[in-house]
Write an enzyme that holds these catalytic residues in place. Sequence first.
Site, PDB file in Angstrom:
ATOM      1  N   ASN A   1       4.102  -1.018  12.887  1.00  0.00           N
ATOM      2  CA  ASN A   1       2.648  -1.704  12.283  1.00  0.00           C
ATOM      3  C   ASN A   1       2.635  -3.214  12.901  1.00  0.00           C
ATOM      4  O   ASN A   1       2.837  -4.050  12.485  1.00  0.00           O
ATOM      5  CB  ASN A   1       2.634  -1.753  10.988  1.00  0.00           C
TER       6      ASN A   1
ATOM      7  N   ARG B   1       1.316  -6.270  14.655  1.00  0.00           N
ATOM      8  CA  ARG B   1       0.040  -7.345  14.550  1.00  0.00           C
ATOM      9  C   ARG B   1       0.726  -8.616  15.552  1.00  0.00           C
ATOM     10  O   ARG B   1       1.348  -9.597  15.119  1.00  0.00           O
ATOM     11  CB  ARG B   1       0.104  -7.940  13.015  1.00  0.00           C
TER      12      ARG B   1
ATOM     13  N   ALA C   1      -5.600   1.557   5.449  1.00  0.00           N
ATOM     14  CA  ALA C   1      -4.455   2.104   4.715  1.00  0.00           C
ATOM     15  C   ALA C   1      -4.190   3.315   5.397  1.00  0.00           C
ATOM     16  O   ALA C   1      -3.153   4.025   4.878  1.00  0.00           O
ATOM     17  CB  ALA C   1      -4.420   1.909   3.438  1.00  0.00           C
ATOM     18  N   ALA C   2      -4.416   3.596   6.804  1.00  0.00           N
ATOM     19  CA  ALA C   2      -4.155   5.061   7.074  1.00  0.00           C
ATOM     20  C   ALA C   2      -2.730   5.172   7.417  1.00  0.00           C
ATOM     21  O   ALA C   2      -2.097   6.271   6.970  1.00  0.00           O
ATOM     22  CB  ALA C   2      -5.036   5.172   8.701  1.00  0.00           C
ATOM     23  N   GLY C   3      -2.095   4.242   8.225  1.00  0.00           N
ATOM     24  CA  GLY C   3      -0.558   4.467   8.462  1.00  0.00           C
ATOM     25  C   GLY C   3       0.224   4.114   7.171  1.00  0.00           C
ATOM     26  O   GLY C   3       1.230   4.749   7.263  1.00  0.00           O
ATOM     27  N   ASP C   4      -0.373   3.207   6.205  1.00  0.00           N
ATOM     28  CA  ASP C   4       0.244   3.008   5.014  1.00  0.00           C
ATOM     29  C   ASP C   4       0.526   4.210   4.196  1.00  0.00           C
ATOM     30  O   ASP C   4       1.551   4.397   3.670  1.00  0.00           O
ATOM     31  CB  ASP C   4      -0.316   1.880   4.379  1.00  0.00           C
TER      32      ASP C   4
ATOM     33  N   ASP D   1      -5.391  11.952  17.732  1.00  0.00           N
ATOM     34  CA  ASP D   1      -4.617  13.023  18.625  1.00  0.00           C
ATOM     35  C   ASP D   1      -3.343  13.443  18.061  1.00  0.00           C
ATOM     36  O   ASP D   1      -2.713  13.031  16.877  1.00  0.00           O
ATOM     37  CB  ASP D   1      -4.141  12.297  20.006  1.00  0.00           C
TER      38      ASP D   1
ATOM     39  N   ASN E   1       0.850  -1.161   0.008  1.00  0.00           N
ATOM     40  CA  ASN E   1       0.135   0.089  -0.061  1.00  0.00           C
ATOM     41  C   ASN E   1       0.840   1.317   0.140  1.00  0.00           C
ATOM     42  O   ASN E   1       0.633   2.289  -0.913  1.00  0.00           O
ATOM     43  CB  ASN E   1      -1.038   0.160   1.092  1.00  0.00           C
TER      44      ASN E   1
ATOM     45  N   TYR F   1      -6.879 -13.670   8.508  1.00  0.00           N
ATOM     46  CA  TYR F   1      -5.795 -14.099   7.469  1.00  0.00           C
ATOM     47  C   TYR F   1      -5.750 -15.470   7.138  1.00  0.00           C
ATOM     48  O   TYR F   1      -6.073 -16.755   7.891  1.00  0.00           O
ATOM     49  CB  TYR F   1      -4.536 -13.792   8.218  1.00  0.00           C
TER      50      TYR F   1
END
Length: 304
Positions: free
Chosen positions: A167, A169, A258-261, A231, A35, A103
């Site tokens: 990230n 997981r 995909a906010a962080g990607d 924040d 992404n 997954y």
Amino acid sequence: MTTDRSFLSIGECMVELAQTGPDTYRRGFAGDTFNTAWYARRLLPPEWRVAYGSCIGTDTVSDEMAAFIDAEGIDTSTLRRVPERSVGLYMISTEKGERSFSYWRSQSAARLLADDTDWLDGLLKDRDVIHLSGITLAILPQAHRSTLCAALRRAREEGAFVSFDTNLRPRLWESEEAMRDGLTMGAGSADLVLPSFDEETDLFGDPTPADTVARYRDGGARMVVVKNGGDDVTLWSEGGVDTTLTPVRVEDPVDTTAAGDSFAAATLAGLGRGAALDAAVRDAMELSAKVIRTPGALAPSIFE
């Protein structure tokens, strides 16, 4: 402007099933570092070559994935084919914009990303920017994590700028201790570290985002950007940036997948174009706010 620059993102691209209705899903291809490559391709000028480094199978769905990546303008010469393996699959379910994942990845070829040191060194050679994540490390056998991080350190010594998005997981790691060790090792191989504060305080017990910055700074990072949901973002660089920025507020997010990607892609694209870290992060916050208003990991509509 310098020409012929190279951006390499490494990790695992998967078949994505994104929920479009109560009982309907749309098939696509996605994965955190892919992404980031996809968004970087749209944000970087044409003289930047964006590539995706991974391993895929020799089956039909692997062929389809490679064709998709190529059609999106991303170099696929960095994909290694592994016979008798395939690609992983994940399904996203969303409720009020928040996602949950299921997954299927046990036979993913990407788990062999670091089993061939010569191929890996060749993959990383002569790159201007290299991006990976905690997921990239988590899917690898423990010994191969060390192999990959050693190769990243060599690439960094040769002039590459390495970016690491933590990230987290937890289900991908053998244990909490392995997770802490893996993230610390990955961050110690990087120039830029992109953690999320809620994950850091859970795993490392950081009382404040400033403590997260200090830990990664002391581990060797040259830049740290701590995301914190809606924040303030806390950022630091050895070049003198030490501040917080308030992100764009989105009242009703559709899908935060995909906010962080996308945030990572915009930050790296800004730095690659010569922007200061705070300016690059402002652009990243704006892009991320647009991305979470659309379903699925990839949001082509925001570039139309």
